[in-house]
Design an enzyme around this catalytic site. Structure first.
Site, PDB file in Angstrom:
ATOM      1  N   GLU A 181      38.345  -4.412  19.476  1.00  7.49           N
ATOM      2  CA  GLU A 181      38.054  -3.619  20.689  1.00  7.49           C
ATOM      3  C   GLU A 181      37.456  -2.283  20.260  1.00  7.49           C
ATOM      4  OE1 GLU A 181      42.042  -3.573  22.506  1.00  7.49           O
ATOM      5  OE2 GLU A 181      41.493  -5.435  23.527  1.00  7.49           O
ATOM      6  N   CYS A 230      46.370  -2.984  30.780  1.00  2.00           N
ATOM      7  CA  CYS A 230      46.150  -1.548  30.628  1.00  2.00           C
ATOM      8  C   CYS A 230      45.124  -1.019  31.614  1.00  2.00           C
ATOM      9  CB  CYS A 230      45.711  -1.235  29.196  1.00  2.00           C
ATOM     10  SG  CYS A 230      44.397  -2.286  28.577  1.00  2.00           S
TER      11      CYS A 230
END
Lengths: 630, 630
Positions: A307, A401
């Site tokens: 990521e 998230c």
């Protein structure tokens, strides 16, 4: 003057600007988004978080009798981010003239119940992390992965929001007990694998004045980049922001969300400790990021693997990670840099990012979410990942998230509109509503971003002269804009109630190209209009695959509203054509050529570009932001 | 006739061609690579594997008294792949007229000792997997991740190699005991998360005639694509080849190595069971892979995330994963499809992949390895991964699948040169040495790939006529080649010892372009010469960054040898220039433009292209296979 700002430097902080956050966004583009956020997204978030078991984790931890932890190690943070959103929303609601479908009372009740669970789960010494408590793992024994301090950070941010927005200190008491425990008992050199607590501790210091919180944040910022954290998988220390000290780094690297949160915390520390060297380092990293690692949308993170940020100019459209959270972190960092320096470039990126990297993360209806925000989805895209953009927005994620992060940002967006300093008031974002700063009250009337006209009406003002500075975005048409694009239009005078300033920011469709090193955009153009990045979506181009479309002419014009999109959304029409995908193209896709041969094209036809943030709201299909121009 | 082929269809198998594997590669390009493999890489592999603890794992498992397992769950397979290489090498060595630095005896001794460890670790019922044995995990309780059957497969392949190459059945006994156990005791529907055992069981069946091995392989091929395996991380079932049944799939997807191994196994099953439907499905997937998911190098796997195939035409150069193992798996699958069908396209891809996707995986010196093979490394590439190409080839890897895989392929390369059938003999790869098939012995003399001339001399032949078919690569210059590129040049006649055929395959530098959908190559060219893909490397272009180079003219010429590369390596020279990276390019890299503006260039100068497989042998710096042409 009330100051409920999400970011509130101390009076002694070394900042050029201070938030002017007593006002509120009302109506218009962002008002509509905030309404959806309050009425759809936040209630849905509560439900999804309940389903995920995160409330149950708190309940079980509170009972202290053990039980199985559900979800990820950072499940607590979903609750905290949602709580932060509710807190800001309560603050906004209390001044609302028009009651919405979700009453202030129901918000207060949701908030109170959740805070009770959180407080109940806290250990008597202040510690709180349900995964650690329920699994019995030793505290701080796996900080590289456990997210204990990451969760603590989100708890602190929610607590500060609660205190600032409504004066409700119930969660702040929990947060300060935890912070006091950390100051006292956290092992020296302890760092969390996922930064977040740094900025949270700094803000808790700002709220409480407890200096050791800031000192701990400063210690953590200074402690990174020494390879203290264990390595993870095939990754080097950069993935956890632990390869190069913040003060020495020349670029951003590793996990993009972690990089942004750390940079935001470092900026907080820099201004509160008047650390010019640290601020200079952050400024250097920010500019390198903008020049070499930022997508046209403002999105960050080229690599799914980790990521993470890619190398310089590694900005592939279809494999863009561009996590919604990274965009939110970017807004947070840029805002802090804007406060520190007053430089308009920071506000430019904030605006770009809000419209084109944060907003795509949630559906127009507010009930579905993108985790990953690709700039291109091909015909034949690989859907084999639960975060793959080709699958469209999802109801929720196992790692959730992003959705509550969008919630808390939208609920606190009012705080990012304007600033003040001794010179006067600075407008950075254009949103209908009220701006309050000291004795000044302004009313903003605008259909921005659809229209570049912004009316600024002075409602209250002191008798002495002051300067109104309005940001002229860097994309503004210089022939229309009242000052140079990328600067502030400053009007210094004595103001009177009723004074009206009308800006024209020069919103009209334009073609955008990239520097040669950005090879993935070679021979291609993007369409933009005002702060909005546009894209081609399959839904508007039946009978041809988006992958084959080309722009044939530089002439762009506004189009009529499209079925299935809100009526205020302005599409852009361009002449285009399509590559002809030939039978022989189904063989080996490389061929010998003495000189490159232009591909065959169809005749021209209209192409319809839509704002990128609206894509995938009418089904999901191929989409592209960059389009070849032939 | 001896047939030591790595792939040996049963007499009743439905194949168009059968391996002609009695011959051997000697001298020339591949002979030199094999020599390095034998003298440097294989001994070094033994040392590295020893250091990794994989031999110790076997020893501990053999003692049965427990002990800590070292390395990854699949550590056993490193030993097996290395053993397979040693086995083939022993077979090659036994006929070698020129003894090399590594004696046959030392190879035999290494082999024997390792086999003893393996045999000693095997449980009495045939089971063998040191990680499971040493950790005490229940057998087959975590097949999605444990790699138990994956390791079993590599054991079987090594055992078959031992038996075929030297008649040494010591390891074959271990393998058949294991296979018998699996046939008897493996839970129904059991599948390994990482395919490999399918092709291994099929080959073990071919070697032993034990039909239940093939049946088990067939059951496993048929069992995939039903979402029986648990999901992993954020991945869907495709990552483990479990989303779509092999028979129904239209493309390849998921983890590229797993996809290739499964496809190879499915091809084995298809020909041994005369399953035309399965073969047709594989043929369809192969062609889709070639048309939409294959890099110019033959490399496979666009995504680091999951080490996986991307979507159609998702072939980004700098983020290419192109794992060396995936290329080896591709060669294995293509060879099986070539045997099944006789279609030259399969051999074309094999050759491209060998030179440009397998060979880059090992340094010219044979002692350093690439796991990931990017087609571009930028200035400012992200080095924060221990597999990042920007870090250069590494001594070894924690996951050491690639190095011993290269070893076993190079040691068995002799088997992939030629085939035979009732029509005669087919030459697919051009390498100096001997080809033996039935009563025919041919000698091949060539400097290929540096030179397109190949002399084929008949040494032994029966009196009756037969056809010699020589593959004319699809890239051949039609004006030179004796038959259409992408076909076989067939000469049917009565042959006599001493007959000599001279082919000219038309090796000369050429420019290559891609179809429009392959947008990452838009406006760019690649340079190729014969089967070799070339690249620009920083080492040859001081004073300018490779990222900024452009080809300015279609004229290419062979250059003189380069310092630091073997003297036979032919560089290619082209006229080029460089984009001027301007100061303003260090700001936001996107700018408004009514029409795209050509960037500024320097004057022209010579560019030096080198074969891609030789890059990163003179230090590591920016490199690119695709270069803009302006």
């Amino acid at each position: 003057m009330s100051d409920d700002s999400a970011v509130r430097p101390r009076p002694e902080a070394a900042v050029a600007l201070r938030p002017a956050s007593g006002g509120r966004v009302e109506g218009g583009f962002w008002g509509a988004r905030q309404r959806v956020n309050r009425e759809v997204t936040i209630p849905l978030g509560e439900e999804r978080i309940r389903e995920s078991g995160a409330f149950t984790n708190l309940e079980l931890a509170g009972r202290g009798a053990g039980g199985e932890h559900q979800g990820k190690v950072f499940a607590d943070s979903d609750v905290y981010k949602w709580l932060e959103a509710v807190a800001w929303e309560r603050g906004r609601a209390s001044g609302s003239p028009a009651p919405t479908a979700i009453s202030d009372e129901s918000l207060a009740s949701s908030y109170g119940e959740a805070v009770k669970l959180v407080a109940g789960a806290q250990r008597t010494d202040g510690y709180l992390h349900t995964h650690t408590q329920l699994t019995g793992r030793e505290r701080y024994s796996d900080l590289a992965s456990s997210h204990e301090l990451y969760c603590a950070g989100h708890l602190m941010q929610a607590a500060v929001a609660g205190s600032r927005a409504t004066g409700d200190r119930s969660l702040l008491d929990v947060a300060t007990r935890f912070a006091d425990h950390l100051v006292k008992d956290l092992p020296a050199d302890a760092l969390d694998g996922h930064p977040e607590i740094e900025t949270a501790l700094a803000e808790l210091y700002r709220e409480t004045g407890t200096r050791p919180y800031l000192d701990l944040a400063a210690r953590m910022v200074a402690g990174r980049g020494r390879e203290l954290l264990p390595l993870k998988g095939h990754h080097g220390p950069g993935i956890r922001q632990d390869r190069v000290p913040v003060r020495e780094a020349t670029t951003v690297e590793g996990h993009a969300v972690r990089a942004m949160y750390l940079a935001a915390g470092a900026a907080d520390v820099a201004v509160e400790t008047a650390d010019e060297g640290l601020l200079t380092a952050l400024d250097r990293q920010w500019h390198d990021m903008v020049a070499t690692k930022t997508y046209l949308t403002g999105g960050l993170g080229a690599n799914w693997y980790g990521e993470a940020f890619g190398g310089h100019h590694e900005l592939t459209p279809e494999t863009a990670y561009c996590e919604t959270c990274a965009a939110i972190g970017s807004v947070q960092w840029s805002w802090r840099m804007l406060l520190a320096t007053g430089e308009p470039a920071y506000a430019d990126l904030m605006e770009r990012t809000l419209y084109n990297a944060v907003l795509p993360g949630v559906s127009l209806g507010g009930d579905r979410f993108f985790y990953v925000n690709a700039l291109r989805v091909r015909a034949g895209a690989n859907p084999d990942d639960r975060r793959a953009p080709a699958r469209g927005r999802q109801d929720w994620y196992g790692t959730a998230c992003c959705p509550p992060n969008v919630m808390r940002l939208l609920s606190s967006l009012d705080h990012y509109v304007a600033t003040q300093n001794q010179d006067g008031i600075q407008l950075h974002l254009y949103a209908g509503g009220t701006v309050r700063a000291g004795e000044v009250v302004l009313e903003i009337e605008t259909d921005y971003p659809w229209n570049g006209h912004v009316d600024i009406v002075v409602r209250e003002t002191p008798g002495r002269p002051w300067a109104l500075s309005a940001r002229i975005p860097s994309w503004s048409d210089p022939s229309l804009a009242p000052a140079a694009p990328g600067s502030y239009h400053r009007i210094h005078r004595t103001w009177h109630p009723g004074d009206r300033i009308t800006l024209d920011l020069g919103v009209r469709p334009r073609l955008t190209v990239a520097v040669p090193r950005l090879d993935v955009a070679r021979g291609q153009v993007a369409v933009e209009r005002g702060p909005l990045v546009y894209c081609l979506e399959q839904a508007d181009h039946p009978g041809v695959v988006v992958d084959d479309l080309c722009v044939a002419s530089p002439d762009l014009r506004d189009g009529p509203p499209l079925t299935g999109l809100p009526p205020d959304v302005v599409p852009i029409i361009a002449r285009g054509r399509a590559h002809v995908h030939r039978q022989t193209d189904d063989g080996f896709p490389y061929r010998t050529a003495t000189t490159p041969r232009a591909p065959d094209h169809t005749g021209t036809a209209d192409l319809t570009f839509i704002p990128y943030y609206t894509w995938a709201n009418r089904g999901v299909g191929p989409m592209t932001i960059w389009t070849p121009m032939h």
